[in-house]
Design an enzyme around this catalytic site. Structure first.
Site, PDB file in Angstrom:
ATOM      1  N   CYS A 112       0.626  -1.623  -0.174  1.00 56.15           N
ATOM      2  CA  CYS A 112       0.116   0.333  -0.073  1.00 56.15           C
ATOM      3  C   CYS A 112       0.376   1.395   0.160  1.00 56.15           C
ATOM      4  O   CYS A 112       0.386   2.027  -0.084  1.00 56.15           O
ATOM      5  CB  CYS A 112      -1.112  -0.049   1.391  1.00 56.15           C
ATOM      6  N   HIS A 237      -3.298   7.083   2.712  1.00 60.73           N
ATOM      7  CA  HIS A 237      -3.431   5.724   2.179  1.00 60.73           C
ATOM      8  C   HIS A 237      -5.170   5.293   3.052  1.00 60.73           C
ATOM      9  O   HIS A 237      -5.450   5.623   4.073  1.00 60.73           O
ATOM     10  CB  HIS A 237      -2.479   5.082   2.674  1.00 60.73           C
ATOM     11  N   ASN A 267     -10.051   0.093   0.544  1.00 62.30           N
ATOM     12  CA  ASN A 267      -9.077  -0.076   0.071  1.00 62.30           C
ATOM     13  C   ASN A 267      -8.386  -0.415  -0.612  1.00 62.30           C
ATOM     14  O   ASN A 267      -8.679  -1.581  -0.756  1.00 62.30           O
ATOM     15  CB  ASN A 267      -8.411  -1.012   1.523  1.00 62.30           C
TER      16      ASN A 267
END
EC number: 2.3.1.180
Length: 312
Positions: A112, A237, A267
């Site tokens: 990520c 994020h 996500n």
């Protein structure tokens, strides 16, 4: 030389999967998901759409916004943990699709935090004079590595891609400071198992993230001799609303100054920061001369943060 972002783009699959849809396949419910993650729905790509397809469309948008042609790109970096195949890289695939015949190409794997690693790698190549324009893409099709019987992880993830063209910008603009980091000892807390499914120790990842995201955010601001009050917009994020709020509160900025796409998209791993950035730019939430902080964390464990002055 000042290095910054010349254009952004993003792509989302059209297939919307709501929390109520997930209730039909796993033991969960809408309230549980929303209160713990902030997610209401996510986009999932069909079998016919792979990571490179999403990366390609996001790249087209970034090139258009930068007012550049594919032939102007010297290097393509794609941050992903879900390549179509082990090789060729997604970067090579979209190099061909875009017609970026002058570009070198490689993938970056930092989960990520991958887009942050790609963005800073791009800056280094341009700083040295080796390249002039670098295309950085974050793209992941997490649906193909999600265990849809695991209610602790399957509610979190979505598919998508975001992209940025990086190059020289005017004085005072562009990337001003950054931090990249890793803790390999924490790799066991978030990894891909032998069945190609995401395995996550949610408690440990949460503890790491609520500490690291705010710490990294503060560090890149302090490197500039600035204060939290100087930050105009935060792009974290999009992992969990509680983690994002911890970073925002530590920075002391209002809710309207933080990108928040998690409720719509979930996500998206390496794609989440460039997607949220591109959306904010197109909605006019980020303006010329704004001080922006991008910050993320991921499997590895990895993390990264960038402070930049927006504009060309």
């Amino acid at each position: 030389m000042n290095i910054g972002i010349l254009g952004t783009g993003h792509y989302l699959p059209t297939n919307v999967v709501t929390n109520n849809d997930l209730e039909k396949i796993v033991d969960t419910n809408d309230e549980w998901i929303r209160t713990r993650t902030g997610i209401k729905e996510r986009r999932l790509a069909t079998d016919e759409v792979d990571t490179s397809d999403m990366a390609f469309h996001a790249a087209l948008g970034a090139l258009e916004e930068a007012n550049l042609k594919a032939e102007d790109i010297d290097l393509i970096l794609v941050a992903t943990v879900t390549p179509n195949t082990s090789f060729p890289s997604v970067a090579c695939i979209i190099q061909d699709q875009l017609g970026a015949k002058n570009a070198a190409a490689m993938d970056v794997s930092a989960a990520c935090a991958g887009f942050m690693y790609g963005l800073i790698t791009a800056k280094q190549f341009i700083d040295t004079g080796a390249y002039k324009h670098v295309l950085v893409v974050g793209a992941d099709k997490l649906s193909k590595i999600t265990d849809w019987s695991d209610r602790t992880t399957c509610v979190l993830f979505g598919d998508g891609a975001g992209a940025a063209v990086v190059g020289e910008v005017s004085d005072g603009k562009g990337i001003l400071s950054f931090e990249l980091g890793a803790n390999g000892a924490g790799g066991k807390e978030l990894y891909l198992n032998h069945d190609d499914h995401i395995i996550m120790n949610g408690r440990e990842v949460y503890k790491f993230a609520v500490r690291q995201m705010p710490d990294s955010t503060i560090k890149v601001i302090e490197q500039l001799g600035l204060s939290r009050d100087d930050v105009d917009y935060l792009v974290p994020h999009q992992a969990n609303i509680r983690i994002m709020e911890a970073a925002r509160e530590r920075l002391g900025i209002s809710e309207d100054k933080m990108a928040k796409s998690i409720e719509k998209f979930g996500n998206n791993s390496s794609a989440s920061i460039p997607m949220a950035l591109s959306e904010a730019v197109k909605e006019g939430k980020i303006k010329d001369n704004d001080l922006i902080v991008l910050v993320g964390f991921g499997g590895g464990l990895t993390w990264g943060a960038v402070a930049l002055r927006w504009g060309k």
